[in-house]
Design a protein around this motif. Structure first.
Motif, PDB file in Angstrom:
ATOM      1  N   ASP A 472       0.836  -1.234  -0.203  1.00  0.00           N
ATOM      2  CA  ASP A 472      -0.057   0.030   0.033  1.00  0.00           C
ATOM      3  C   ASP A 472       0.927   1.148  -0.031  1.00  0.00           C
ATOM      4  N   LEU A 473       1.973   1.137   0.891  1.00  0.00           N
ATOM      5  CA  LEU A 473       2.831   2.414   0.965  1.00  0.00           C
ATOM      6  C   LEU A 473       3.499   2.301  -0.449  1.00  0.00           C
ATOM      7  N   LEU A 474       3.916   1.418  -0.856  1.00  0.00           N
ATOM      8  CA  LEU A 474       4.639   1.459  -2.507  1.00  0.00           C
ATOM      9  C   LEU A 474       3.809   2.035  -3.264  1.00  0.00           C
ATOM     10  N   ASP A 475       2.484   1.729  -3.390  1.00  0.00           N
ATOM     11  CA  ASP A 475       1.413   2.263  -4.126  1.00  0.00           C
ATOM     12  C   ASP A 475       1.614   3.678  -4.127  1.00  0.00           C
ATOM     13  N   PHE A 476       1.629   4.188  -3.139  1.00  0.00           N
ATOM     14  CA  PHE A 476       1.391   5.711  -2.822  1.00  0.00           C
ATOM     15  C   PHE A 476       2.802   6.471  -3.483  1.00  0.00           C
ATOM     16  N   TYR A 477       3.901   5.864  -3.159  1.00  0.00           N
ATOM     17  CA  TYR A 477       5.134   6.523  -3.577  1.00  0.00           C
ATOM     18  C   TYR A 477       5.227   6.270  -5.307  1.00  0.00           C
ATOM     19  N   ILE A 478       4.763   5.298  -5.714  1.00  0.00           N
ATOM     20  CA  ILE A 478       4.827   4.876  -7.210  1.00  0.00           C
ATOM     21  C   ILE A 478       3.903   5.978  -7.987  1.00  0.00           C
ATOM     22  N   ASP A 479       2.850   6.300  -7.336  1.00  0.00           N
ATOM     23  CA  ASP A 479       2.020   7.275  -7.808  1.00  0.00           C
ATOM     24  C   ASP A 479       2.410   8.679  -7.971  1.00  0.00           C
ATOM     25  N   THR A 526      12.176   6.730 -16.339  1.00  0.00           N
ATOM     26  CA  THR A 526      12.631   5.686 -15.316  1.00  0.00           C
ATOM     27  C   THR A 526      12.754   6.002 -13.992  1.00  0.00           C
ATOM     28  N   ASN A 527      12.761   5.158 -13.095  1.00  0.00           N
ATOM     29  CA  ASN A 527      12.458   5.726 -11.446  1.00  0.00           C
ATOM     30  C   ASN A 527      13.917   4.526 -10.692  1.00  0.00           C
ATOM     31  N   GLU A 528      14.750   5.116 -10.401  1.00  0.00           N
ATOM     32  CA  GLU A 528      15.879   4.435  -9.533  1.00  0.00           C
ATOM     33  C   GLU A 528      15.195   3.813  -8.399  1.00  0.00           C
ATOM     34  N   THR A 529      15.536   2.632  -8.321  1.00  0.00           N
ATOM     35  CA  THR A 529      15.039   2.107  -6.965  1.00  0.00           C
ATOM     36  C   THR A 529      16.432   1.742  -6.018  1.00  0.00           C
ATOM     37  N   TYR A 530      16.474   1.791  -4.914  1.00  0.00           N
ATOM     38  CA  TYR A 530      17.512   1.577  -4.125  1.00  0.00           C
ATOM     39  C   TYR A 530      17.122   0.632  -2.686  1.00  0.00           C
ATOM     40  N   GLY A 531      18.099  -0.118  -2.075  1.00  0.00           N
ATOM     41  CA  GLY A 531      17.947  -0.990  -0.861  1.00  0.00           C
ATOM     42  C   GLY A 531      17.048  -2.321  -1.393  1.00  0.00           C
ATOM     43  N   HIS A 596       9.969  -7.820  -6.370  1.00  0.00           N
ATOM     44  CA  HIS A 596      10.667  -7.422  -7.858  1.00  0.00           C
ATOM     45  C   HIS A 596       9.519  -7.062  -8.802  1.00  0.00           C
ATOM     46  N   GLU A 597       8.420  -8.046  -8.977  1.00  0.00           N
ATOM     47  CA  GLU A 597       7.588  -7.833 -10.244  1.00  0.00           C
ATOM     48  C   GLU A 597       6.549  -7.035  -9.715  1.00  0.00           C
ATOM     49  N   TYR A 598       6.171  -6.956  -8.446  1.00  0.00           N
ATOM     50  CA  TYR A 598       5.141  -6.056  -7.914  1.00  0.00           C
ATOM     51  C   TYR A 598       5.704  -4.450  -8.232  1.00  0.00           C
ATOM     52  N   ILE A 599       6.839  -4.155  -7.806  1.00  0.00           N
ATOM     53  CA  ILE A 599       7.299  -2.884  -7.973  1.00  0.00           C
ATOM     54  C   ILE A 599       7.568  -2.674  -9.460  1.00  0.00           C
ATOM     55  N   CYS A 600       8.045  -3.335 -10.064  1.00  0.00           N
ATOM     56  CA  CYS A 600       8.626  -3.045 -11.365  1.00  0.00           C
ATOM     57  C   CYS A 600       7.031  -2.941 -12.335  1.00  0.00           C
ATOM     58  N   ASN A 601       6.103  -3.892 -11.905  1.00  0.00           N
ATOM     59  CA  ASN A 601       5.063  -3.728 -12.601  1.00  0.00           C
ATOM     60  C   ASN A 601       4.048  -2.679 -12.255  1.00  0.00           C
ATOM     61  N   ALA A 672      14.154  -9.695 -16.448  1.00  0.00           N
ATOM     62  CA  ALA A 672      14.500  -8.446 -17.040  1.00  0.00           C
ATOM     63  C   ALA A 672      13.468  -8.040 -17.859  1.00  0.00           C
ATOM     64  N   GLU A 673      12.415  -8.572 -18.128  1.00  0.00           N
ATOM     65  CA  GLU A 673      11.266  -8.022 -19.035  1.00  0.00           C
ATOM     66  C   GLU A 673      10.455  -7.052 -18.279  1.00  0.00           C
ATOM     67  N   VAL A 674      10.501  -6.755 -17.168  1.00  0.00           N
ATOM     68  CA  VAL A 674       9.695  -5.837 -16.274  1.00  0.00           C
ATOM     69  C   VAL A 674      10.242  -4.543 -16.038  1.00  0.00           C
ATOM     70  N   HIS A 675      11.553  -4.131 -16.558  1.00  0.00           N
ATOM     71  CA  HIS A 675      12.136  -3.131 -16.232  1.00  0.00           C
ATOM     72  C   HIS A 675      13.196  -2.448 -17.152  1.00  0.00           C
ATOM     73  N   ALA A 676      13.952  -1.398 -16.921  1.00  0.00           N
ATOM     74  CA  ALA A 676      14.666  -0.906 -18.023  1.00  0.00           C
ATOM     75  C   ALA A 676      16.270  -0.884 -17.489  1.00  0.00           C
ATOM     76  N   GLY A 677      16.512  -1.952 -17.004  1.00  0.00           N
ATOM     77  CA  GLY A 677      17.898  -2.205 -16.760  1.00  0.00           C
ATOM     78  C   GLY A 677      18.471  -2.318 -15.306  1.00  0.00           C
ATOM     79  N   SER A 678      19.183  -3.347 -14.923  1.00  0.00           N
ATOM     80  CA  SER A 678      19.881  -3.579 -13.670  1.00  0.00           C
ATOM     81  C   SER A 678      21.347  -3.810 -13.690  1.00  0.00           C
ATOM     82  N   VAL A 679      21.935  -3.519 -12.744  1.00  0.00           N
ATOM     83  CA  VAL A 679      23.063  -4.046 -12.604  1.00  0.00           C
ATOM     84  C   VAL A 679      23.651  -5.098 -11.549  1.00  0.00           C
ATOM     85  N   GLN A 680      24.800  -5.917 -12.078  1.00  0.00           N
ATOM     86  CA  GLN A 680      25.225  -6.855 -11.334  1.00  0.00           C
ATOM     87  C   GLN A 680      26.729  -6.907 -11.349  1.00  0.00           C
ATOM     88  N   ASN A 681      27.474  -6.858 -10.140  1.00  0.00           N
ATOM     89  CA  ASN A 681      28.779  -6.925 -10.003  1.00  0.00           C
ATOM     90  C   ASN A 681      29.164  -8.102  -9.349  1.00  0.00           C
TER      91      ASN A 681
END
Length: 763
Positions: A472-479, A526-531, A596-601, A672-681
């Motif tokens: 519910d709080l993610l939905d608020f910040y996504i909007d 695009t929306n950068e996500t952290y943590g 991951h899919e909830y946030i990305c979608n 990978a099909e639900v976002h616009a890029g991720s990085v792995q080290n």
């Protein structure tokens, strides 16, 4: 809101900027002329050309002794740009720098600077945006990491259609624009007429810039006694004279036209160079005009000019991959460019290789050799995953998707076809921490629910309650962030046309519209996500320790988080030892995949609501995972208040205990099909990489075959980073991969160094 930490307002700036070579009074005069042009011209497009004419060629620097490609550019506290790392966006004023600049001037000139400050306080593009966007406790200014979400106005990641520029040259581009201008005149379309006239004005500027560099080369020619240097200057003079009237016919001409245009446009990522320069390179080699050694030297000089801009998180050069016009000639450029990168050993350009099944194996092996030498380049992107992923996430054709290019820290856009700038960022972990408490951020004690109805801790009775609160709080910040992203484009479009960028973006000329005014083929964001990983680990720990094992009550957990685990050592131990992402453990990986899919979608689906073609997550952390960690309270994965968060999708440092295969297996589960890029080290010891090369290659092949979209490999000597941490003077040139960018290790903040140091070393 009071801040507990000192924030860096210019995003990531780990490299020292080169000071302007112009005397202070000359800089002041340029800024005053720019301001006067802005003040006098009312038409949006005419004003932009008038302002840019005051900057170029005035801001170009002198040729340096090693330059065999020319074009070095200064940035002033007032000017025109697209990103914060080079100055600002649109018509910008960097108020802190302008105020500091005043100290360089005689006292009698201070009032002139004050007049500039007063004028630009109301007209700086980002300031206009911030005045109309920010709220008190939920959305902050980029990069105020006290907030769960931050926003800005910028135009990052524009890749221009250099093929169009190379194919047509200046004269051909003038003809294309002239044809549309006549159509606009016939239709009495005043706005389109003004736009195309401004486009032509941009090429007037380019020609002046070329003439300026001819003069610089002539001056260098006249003052040097070195015969080799004389030949170099004569070659440059010939090349510059040629591109002034004709389309490029040689490799040097192609480099010079594309580079000088890039500088005038303000872009800081430079596209698929093998695609637009490969044919010219091979033609020169086959005709015997240059040798491979000379070609490498040109590339090295070109790349040193990119390095000199010190953009840190930008400076992308992309090679390889599907969708190139002539892969055979492009691969010749690839091989020579890899060698140039190996010899330069710089942190920029961010040299990126798109790989695929059936590619030229010599190119791939050369790339792996370069990585094995301790370079952080090339960065490897998997076309076999990314092309279909981009097709689905952006809902475009395969032909269009083949033109995907990562920019900055790794966000995807379409080369010459789209906008995808990350004008919003959200802290996934901070939002979880706020949701767990029912709305309070333990970092500063403020309520940051934004009015979202959340269960209080004493009302939470199940893990499902925890997840619902979070979603519910993610939905608020996504909007909130989707609206902020769309509004950033509206504000920028009201203030600037981004004319140089518009000219080489499909299909601004054809539509007779500026970039953000309906000209671009695909308007995305695009929306950068952290943590991210910390949030997934926290949820898994809550599920396991609180609800499955029932070792503690939910309210006890919240109290432990509030006091930063003071007196709760046993609980912290249990939380740390709960399942962690990166070990191929379905218990936590399933939670990671779901969230991951909830946030990305959720972010993806919000695009249509705010009038964008796409709005997608990017998981491309730079050092902000550390900066935002400093302002994030203790989390249920056992992390203490203020400690860095995991970098991108990677496991929290040291949490992956089951080896590199298990770690890559976890990563590959995140679609990978639900976002616009991720990085792995990934970090290997020199011993393993060099002595067990077949094992390393098999590991990477398995990861890519499972669906891994990207990997950034660092190869370091065991104990090397530890020694550099304690004895930085011994390692001035040790380059490391931070997240979405590379940097000299000794230039990073200590806690950023520590985060890198604590990443798992595969030995």
């Amino acid at each position: 809101m009071s801040s507990k930490i000192e924030n860096n307002p210019s995003q990531v700036d780990v490299n020292k900027k080169i000071p302007c070579e112009k005397p202070a009074m000359v800089q002041l005069q340029i800024m005053e002329a720019y301001t006067q042009a802005h003040q006098q011209e009312e038409n949006l497009y005419t004003r932009e050309v008038a302002c840019l004419s005051e900057l170029y060629p005035a801001l170009f620097r002198q040729i340096e002794s090693e330059d065999i490609v020319v074009g070095r550019l200064d940035a002033l506290p007032i000017g025109f740009g697209s990103v914060t790392s080079v100055g600002g966006v649109g018509h910008y004023c960097n108020f802190d720098k302008l105020d500091a600049f005043k100290a360089e001037l005689p006292e009698e000139a201070h009032n002139r600077v004050d007049a500039l400050l007063d004028y630009w306080k109301e007209r700086d593009t980002r300031s206009i945006y911030f005045r109309q966007t920010l709220t008190e406790t939920t959305l902050g200014k980029f990069v105020d990491v006290n907030y769960p979400a931050i926003a800005t106005a910028r135009l990052s990641g524009m890749y221009l259609d250099y093929n169009k520029l190379i194919d047509n040259g200046i004269a051909g581009m003038r003809q294309l624009i002239g044809d549309k201008l006549e159509s606009a005149r016939a239709a009495a379309d005043e706005k389109a007429l003004a736009l195309h006239e401004a486009f032509l004005g941009c090429f007037d500027i380019v020609e002046k810039v070329i003439d300026h560099h001819i003069q610089l080369c002539v001056a260098e020619l006249e003052t040097t006694a070195d015969l080799t240097r004389k030949h170099q200057m004569n070659d440059l003079i010939d090349a510059l004279n040629a591109i002034r009237s004709d389309k490029p016919q040689t490799f040097l001409q192609g480099i010079q036209l594309s580079w000088l245009y890039s500088l005038c446009s303000g872009v800081v990522n430079f596209g698929r160079m093998d695609d637009y320069l490969g044919d010219l390179l091979v033609a020169d080699l086959e005709a015997g005009r240059i040798t491979e050694r000379q070609a490498i030297n040109y590339i090295r000089s070109h790349y040193r000019l990119i390095e000199a801009r010190k953009t840190t998180v930008n400076g992308r050069v992309v090679v390889g991959g599907h969708g190139r016009r002539n892969p055979t000639t492009a691969d010749v450029y690839c091989k020579l460019a890899i060698q140039a990168v190996r010899e330069n050993k710089d942190t920029e350009p961010q040299f990126t290789l798109r790989i695929y099944q059936g590619m030229n194996q010599e190119v791939y092996q050369n790339a792996l050799d370069a990585i094995g030498e301790g370079l952080t380049y090339p960065i490897l992107y998997n076309d076999d995953v990314n092309v279909p992923a981009v097709m689905k996430s952006m809902q475009i054709s395969e032909q269009d998707a083949q033109q995907y290019v990562p920019f900055g820290c790794g966000e995807f856009v379409l080369s010459g076809k789209s906008v995808g700038t990350p004008n919003t960022c959200i802290n996934i972990l901070k939002i979880l921490n706020i949701a767990l408490t029912g709305g309070t951020d333990f970092w500063d004690g403020q309520n940051k629910s934004g009015g979202t109805a959340l269960l209080r801790p004493e009302q939470v009775t199940s893990f499902e309650d925890v997840v619902k609160n979070y979603k519910d709080l993610l939905d608020f910040y996504i909007d909130l962030t989707s609206k902020a992203q769309a509004f950033s484009y509206q504000v920028m479009n009201q203030e600037v046309g981004f004319l140089f960028t518009s000219i080489l973006t499909d299909d601004c000329i054809g539509r007779s519209k500026a970039l953000l005014d309906g000209g671009v083929y695909k308007l995305g964001g695009t929306n950068e996500t952290y943590g991210n990983t910390n949030a997934y680990d926290s949820l898994a720990a809550i599920k396991k320790v609180i609800f499955d094992d029932k070792k503690y009550s939910y309210c006890e957990l919240i109290e432990a988080l509030r006091v930063n685990f003071d007196g709760y050592d046993r609980m912290k131990y249990d939380l740390i030892n709960a399942p962690k992402f990166g070990n191929d453990d379905a218990y936590v990986d399933d939670i990671a995949v779901e969230m991951h899919e909830y946030i990305c979608n959720g972010i993806k689906d919000s695009a249509a609501k705010v009038g964008m073609d796409s709005y997608l997550v990017v998981i491309i952390n730079n050092q902000v995972n550390t900066e935002w960690g400093r302002a994030t309270s203790a989390s249920a994965d056992g992390r203490h208040t203020g400690v860095y968060m995991s970098n991108a999708n990677n496991p929290q440092s040291g949490a992956d205990k089951n080896g590199p295969t298990a770690m890559l297996n976890s990563l590959a589960k995140l679609k990978a099909e639900v976002h616009a890029g991720s990085v792995q080290n990934m970090k290997f010891s020199k011993n393993m990489y060099q002595n067990k090369r077949m094992v390393v290659e098999a590991l990477l092949d398995g990861y890519f075959e499972q669906g891994g979209p990207q990997i950034m490999v660092s190869v370091v000597g065991k104990g090397e980073l530890e020694d550099a941490y304690h004895n930085p003077e011994k390692y001035p040139n040790l380059v490391v991969r931070v997240g979405g960018f590379s940097a000299k290790f000794v230039n990073l903040d200590k806690d950023v160094q520590l985060e890198i140091l604590n990443r798992t070393l595969n030995d």
